[in-house]
Design an enzyme around this catalytic site. Sequence first.
Site, mmCIF file in Angstrom:
data_model
loop_
_atom_site.group_PDB
_atom_site.id
_atom_site.type_symbol
_atom_site.label_atom_id
_atom_site.label_comp_id
_atom_site.label_asym_id
_atom_site.label_seq_id
_atom_site.Cartn_x
_atom_site.Cartn_y
_atom_site.Cartn_z
ATOM 1 N N ASP A 63 21.661 2.809 -12.960
ATOM 2 C CA ASP A 63 22.748 2.961 -13.948
ATOM 3 C C ASP A 63 23.400 4.336 -13.558
ATOM 4 O OD1 ASP A 63 20.503 4.668 -14.129
ATOM 5 O OD2 ASP A 63 19.911 4.085 -16.037
ATOM 6 N N ASP A 132 11.958 5.535 -25.661
ATOM 7 C CA ASP A 132 12.104 4.235 -26.735
ATOM 8 C C ASP A 132 11.654 3.105 -25.818
ATOM 9 O OD1 ASP A 132 14.140 4.070 -24.931
ATOM 10 O OD2 ASP A 132 15.840 4.296 -26.598
ATOM 11 N N HIS A 134 13.067 2.259 -22.955
ATOM 12 C CA HIS A 134 14.165 1.457 -22.023
ATOM 13 C C HIS A 134 13.817 1.531 -20.539
ATOM 14 C CE1 HIS A 134 16.391 5.662 -22.043
ATOM 15 N NE2 HIS A 134 16.052 5.472 -20.762
ATOM 16 N N GLU A 139 18.632 -0.224 -23.725
ATOM 17 C CA GLU A 139 18.061 0.315 -24.917
ATOM 18 C C GLU A 139 17.557 -0.820 -25.726
ATOM 19 O OE1 GLU A 139 17.668 3.085 -25.053
ATOM 20 O OE2 GLU A 139 19.341 4.701 -25.215
HETATM 21 C C1 GLP Z 1 17.249 7.982 -18.127
HETATM 22 C C2 GLP Z 1 17.469 6.965 -17.231
HETATM 23 C C3 GLP Z 1 16.347 6.073 -16.803
HETATM 24 C C4 GLP Z 1 14.878 6.944 -16.984
HETATM 25 C C5 GLP Z 1 14.636 7.421 -18.276
HETATM 26 C C6 GLP Z 1 13.553 8.658 -18.160
HETATM 27 O O1 GLP Z 1 17.874 8.170 -19.166
HETATM 28 N N1 GLP Z 1 18.704 6.019 -17.428
HETATM 29 O O2 GLP Z 1 16.239 5.274 -15.604
HETATM 30 O O3 GLP Z 1 13.717 6.121 -16.527
HETATM 31 O O4 GLP Z 1 15.855 7.619 -18.914
HETATM 32 O O5 GLP Z 1 13.975 9.615 -17.989
HETATM 33 P P1 GLP Z 1 13.049 10.696 -17.519
HETATM 34 O O6 GLP Z 1 12.159 10.427 -16.121
HETATM 35 O O7 GLP Z 1 13.727 12.074 -17.247
HETATM 36 O O8 GLP Z 1 12.018 11.083 -18.364
#
Ligand code: GLP
Length: 256
Positions: A63, A132, A134, A139
């Site tokens: 992403d 959440d 995702h 989402e």
């Molecule tokens: C982000 C990314 C995800 C990631 C998630 C958790 O916003 N788009 O790919 O897995 O949220 O992030 P973190 O590892 O910083 O908790």
Amino acid sequence: MEIIIQASAQAATEIASRTIAHVLRRKPHAVLGLATGSTPVQLYKLLIDMNLDWRQVSSFNLDEYVGLPKAHPQSYHSFMWANLFKHINIDPQNVHIPDGNAPDMASHCLAYEQKIRQAGGIDLQVLGIGTDGHIGFNEPSSSLGSRTRIKTLTRQTRQDNARFFGNEDQVPSHVITMGIGTIMDARQHVLLAFGPHKARAVAQTVEGPITAMVPASILQMHPDTRVYLDPEAAEQLQRSDYYRWVFEHKPLWQRV
Ligand code: GLP
């Protein structure tokens, strides 16, 4: 799903890094799906230290934020170069990250899907998980069959990611993300989740019903998903004793 609960995030990450290294050694032209966020940073450090040969490897990131300049320190483009690509011998032409500034988003998303197919599909997809539930930036309420497209972030995700931007208002509201259908096409998944703030999403993903309200729960339908956890992220799992026992008693032939 294989649930691997280790004594620390570091220990879990080490096991995950060996799984990825195994894929790269077995298949020098492997196609990796890569993730951003705090969770995989240590994984990338370990992979860098392994001195693997990335010359023929292709990568596709999950992403990117829409509208953020590529060179912005919080773009996923900057993140990937800083945390992985500039330290390894990957061919920049084989690196693919969605372009959050593409003039024609619809055709860019279609082309991204085509490039994944042309590369032979993703052999191993690295995943984190949002609080959440995702994956990528899919989402809750994302179609479980979705493909690469633009999504709108939830308030929760913007709050979660505000720590990278200073405050919530600076977090872009739109993103481009591989769809859940795109992610499910990968041959293997390595999902990492660490810390108590991930415990609820992990429990819903592993032991809850499959639902678009917890996008990661679709991974229950995937034949090869490994979930790497520290004790805090595992604390709401009902069957954690069983998962620990299974991992500790794996026959040698299963230990790759
Ligand atoms: C982000 C990314 C995800 C990631 C998630 C958790 O916003 N788009 O790919 O897995 O949220 O992030 P973190 O590892 O910083 O908790």
